[in-house]
Design a protein around this motif. Structure first.
Motif, short mmCIF file in Angstrom:
data_model
loop_
_atom_site.label_atom_id
_atom_site.label_comp_id
_atom_site.label_asym_id
_atom_site.label_seq_id
_atom_site.Cartn_x
_atom_site.Cartn_y
_atom_site.Cartn_z
N GLY A 71 -17.69 35.17 2.27
CA GLY A 71 -18.86 35.93 1.86
C GLY A 71 -19.13 37.16 2.67
N ALA A 72 -18.25 37.47 3.63
CA ALA A 72 -18.49 38.61 4.52
C ALA A 72 -18.35 39.96 3.81
CB ALA A 72 -17.55 38.56 5.72
N HIS A 73 -17.56 39.99 2.73
CA HIS A 73 -17.33 41.26 2.04
C HIS A 73 -16.88 40.95 0.61
CE1 HIS A 73 -15.58 45.21 1.03
NE2 HIS A 73 -16.32 45.67 2.02
N PRO A 74 -17.28 41.79 -0.37
CA PRO A 74 -16.87 41.56 -1.75
C PRO A 74 -15.35 41.56 -1.96
CG PRO A 74 -18.70 43.11 -1.69
CD PRO A 74 -18.27 42.89 -0.26
N LEU A 75 -14.59 42.24 -1.10
CA LEU A 75 -13.14 42.25 -1.24
C LEU A 75 -12.55 40.85 -1.06
CD1 LEU A 75 -11.19 44.74 -1.66
CD2 LEU A 75 -10.55 44.42 0.72
N LEU A 76 -13.27 39.97 -0.38
CA LEU A 76 -12.78 38.63 -0.08
C LEU A 76 -13.27 37.58 -1.07
CD1 LEU A 76 -13.46 38.87 3.75
CD2 LEU A 76 -11.21 38.93 2.66
N GLU A 77 -14.00 37.98 -2.08
CA GLU A 77 -14.54 37.03 -3.04
C GLU A 77 -13.42 36.21 -3.69
OE1 GLU A 77 -17.05 36.99 -7.24
OE2 GLU A 77 -17.03 38.79 -5.99
N GLY A 78 -13.62 34.91 -3.73
CA GLY A 78 -12.63 34.03 -4.35
C GLY A 78 -11.51 33.60 -3.44
N LEU A 79 -11.47 34.11 -2.21
CA LEU A 79 -10.47 33.70 -1.24
C LEU A 79 -11.08 32.70 -0.26
CD1 LEU A 79 -8.80 37.13 -0.36
CD2 LEU A 79 -8.18 35.52 -2.17
N VAL A 80 -10.23 31.95 0.40
CA VAL A 80 -10.70 31.01 1.42
C VAL A 80 -9.89 31.24 2.69
CG1 VAL A 80 -11.42 29.27 -0.25
CG2 VAL A 80 -9.10 29.20 0.66
N PRO A 81 -10.49 31.04 3.86
CA PRO A 81 -9.74 31.16 5.11
C PRO A 81 -8.49 30.28 5.06
CG PRO A 81 -12.08 30.98 5.58
CD PRO A 81 -11.92 30.72 4.10
N GLY A 82 -7.38 30.85 5.48
CA GLY A 82 -6.11 30.16 5.40
C GLY A 82 -5.23 30.63 4.27
N ASP A 83 -5.81 31.37 3.31
CA ASP A 83 -4.96 32.00 2.28
C ASP A 83 -3.96 32.93 2.95
OD1 ASP A 83 -6.02 30.76 0.08
OD2 ASP A 83 -7.41 32.37 -0.43
N HIS A 84 -2.78 33.03 2.38
CA HIS A 84 -1.69 33.78 3.00
C HIS A 84 -1.45 35.12 2.32
CE1 HIS A 84 -0.94 30.03 5.04
NE2 HIS A 84 0.05 30.55 5.73
N ALA A 85 -1.09 36.11 3.13
CA ALA A 85 -0.71 37.43 2.65
C ALA A 85 0.60 37.83 3.31
CB ALA A 85 -1.80 38.45 2.95
N TYR A 86 1.26 38.85 2.74
CA TYR A 86 2.60 39.22 3.19
C TYR A 86 2.55 40.44 4.10
CZ TYR A 86 7.58 40.09 3.20
OH TYR A 86 8.87 40.27 3.61
N PHE A 87 2.98 40.26 5.35
CA PHE A 87 2.94 41.30 6.38
C PHE A 87 4.34 41.78 6.72
CE2 PHE A 87 -0.96 39.00 6.94
CZ PHE A 87 -1.88 39.89 7.47
N VAL A 88 4.47 43.08 6.99
CA VAL A 88 5.68 43.66 7.60
C VAL A 88 5.22 44.81 8.48
CG1 VAL A 88 7.94 44.71 7.26
CG2 VAL A 88 7.06 43.14 5.53
N HIS A 89 5.13 44.58 9.80
CA HIS A 89 4.68 45.66 10.68
C HIS A 89 4.96 45.31 12.14
CE1 HIS A 89 0.66 43.80 12.03
NE2 HIS A 89 1.23 42.90 11.27
N SER A 90 5.13 46.37 12.93
CA SER A 90 5.31 46.25 14.37
C SER A 90 4.17 46.89 15.14
CB SER A 90 6.63 46.92 14.80
OG SER A 90 7.74 46.29 14.21
N TYR A 91 3.32 47.63 14.45
CA TYR A 91 2.18 48.31 15.05
C TYR A 91 0.91 47.78 14.41
CZ TYR A 91 5.27 51.59 17.41
OH TYR A 91 6.22 52.15 18.24
N ALA A 92 -0.17 47.77 15.18
CA ALA A 92 -1.42 47.20 14.69
C ALA A 92 -2.61 47.97 15.25
CB ALA A 92 -1.52 45.73 15.09
N TRP A 93 -3.74 47.80 14.57
CA TRP A 93 -5.00 48.45 14.94
C TRP A 93 -5.56 47.83 16.22
CZ3 TRP A 93 -7.12 51.90 11.18
CH2 TRP A 93 -8.34 52.48 11.55
#
Length: 219
Positions: A139-161
C-alpha cells in the motif's frame, strides 16, 4: 492512452512496447521516439536503458532537444514518467562508472558500483543477474498495487543507487544487503529491474503505471 518510449540508443524497446500493449486495460498507442516533439502529445513517458550510465546519458544527449523536452513535460507539466534500469539511474545527480557523469538530477543520490558481500564477507558476483525478491510496505505506492512482498523481478546490473532520500525508495531487493529496486517521487517512478522481463510482476507494474494518477504536492 498514448505512451512515448524514448530511444536513447539502448534498451529493450520492442519488449517494452509489447509488455505495455499486454498490460493495457484499454486502447493504447505506444510509440518509440527519438523526437522531442512527440512528448507533447504523450499521456505517459518511459525511458528504458541498459549498459553503461555514461553511454546512456550520451545517447540521450544526442537526441537534440530531448532533455529539455523531458524536463518540460515531466517536471513542468507533471506527466507520469517511468525510468527502467539505466533509465531509472539517469534520474540521479551523477553516475560513477569510469569517472563521474552528470545525471538528470531529478532525484537526489548517485549511482555507484556495488560491493555485495555474503554474510562471511565473501564477495558476491557482479552483475547481480537473475530473479530477486522485492521488499516493500504494501500500500505504500499505487505502482505496487496487487503485489506482495517477496514477489520476484528480473535484475541485471553492477551499479546501484545510493545516498538518496529514504522516502524516495519504494522497494528494495537484497543482494549482500538492501539495494534500491523502485524509486519514486511525485509523478516520477523508476525500476532498477527490467519490468519487461519480469513476467506477471512486470506486467502488473506496467498496468499500474498506465492507470496511475499521481497526487501532486503543492509547489
Amino acid at each position: 492512452m498514448r505512451v512515448s518510449v524514448i530511444d536513447p540508443g539502448s534498451g529493450n524497446l520492442a519488449s517494452v512496447c509489447r509488455a505495455l500493449e499486454r498490460a493495457a486495460a484499454g486502447p493504447i498507442t505506444v510509440e518509440i521516439t527519438r523526437e522531442p516533439e512527440t512528448l507533447i502529445h504523450a499521456d505517459r513517458i518511459i525511458l528504458p536503458g541498459q549498459g553503461a550510465f555514461a553511454a546512456c546519458r550520451a545517447g540521450l544527449d544526442a537526441l537534440e532537444g530531448m532533455v529539455g523536452a523531458l524536463y518540460e513535460q515531466v517536471q513542468v507539466h507533471r506527466k507520469p514518467f517511468l525510468g527502467i534500469c539505466v533509465g531509472m539511474q539517469l534520474l540521479a545527480e551523477r553516475g560513477l562508472e569510469h569517472g563521474s557523469t552528470p545525471g538528470l538530477a531529478w532525484l537526489p543520490g548517485e549511482v555507484a558500483e556495488m560491493d555485495p558481500r555474503a554474510p562471511d564477507g565473501t564477495p558476491l558476483p557482479l552483475p547481480q543477474m537473475g530473479w530477486n525478491a522485492l521488499d516493500f510496505t504494501p500500500g505504500a505506492h499505487p505502482l505496487l498495487e496487487g503485489l506482495v512482498p517477496g514477489d520476484h523481478a528480473y535484475f541485471v546490473h553492477s551499479y546501484a543507487w545510493r545516498g538518496g532520500e529514504p522516502a524516495d525508495v519504494l522497494a528494495t531487493t537484497d543482494y549482500g544487503g538492501p539495494v534500491p529496486a523502485i524509486l519514486g517521487r511525485g509523478n516520477i517512478v523508476g525500476t532498477q529491474f527490467h519490468v519487461e522481463k519480469s513476467a506477471g510482476v512486470g506486467l502488473r507494474i506496467l498496468a499500474n503505471f498506465l492507470r496511475w494518477t499521481p497526487r501532486m504536492e503543492p509547489t
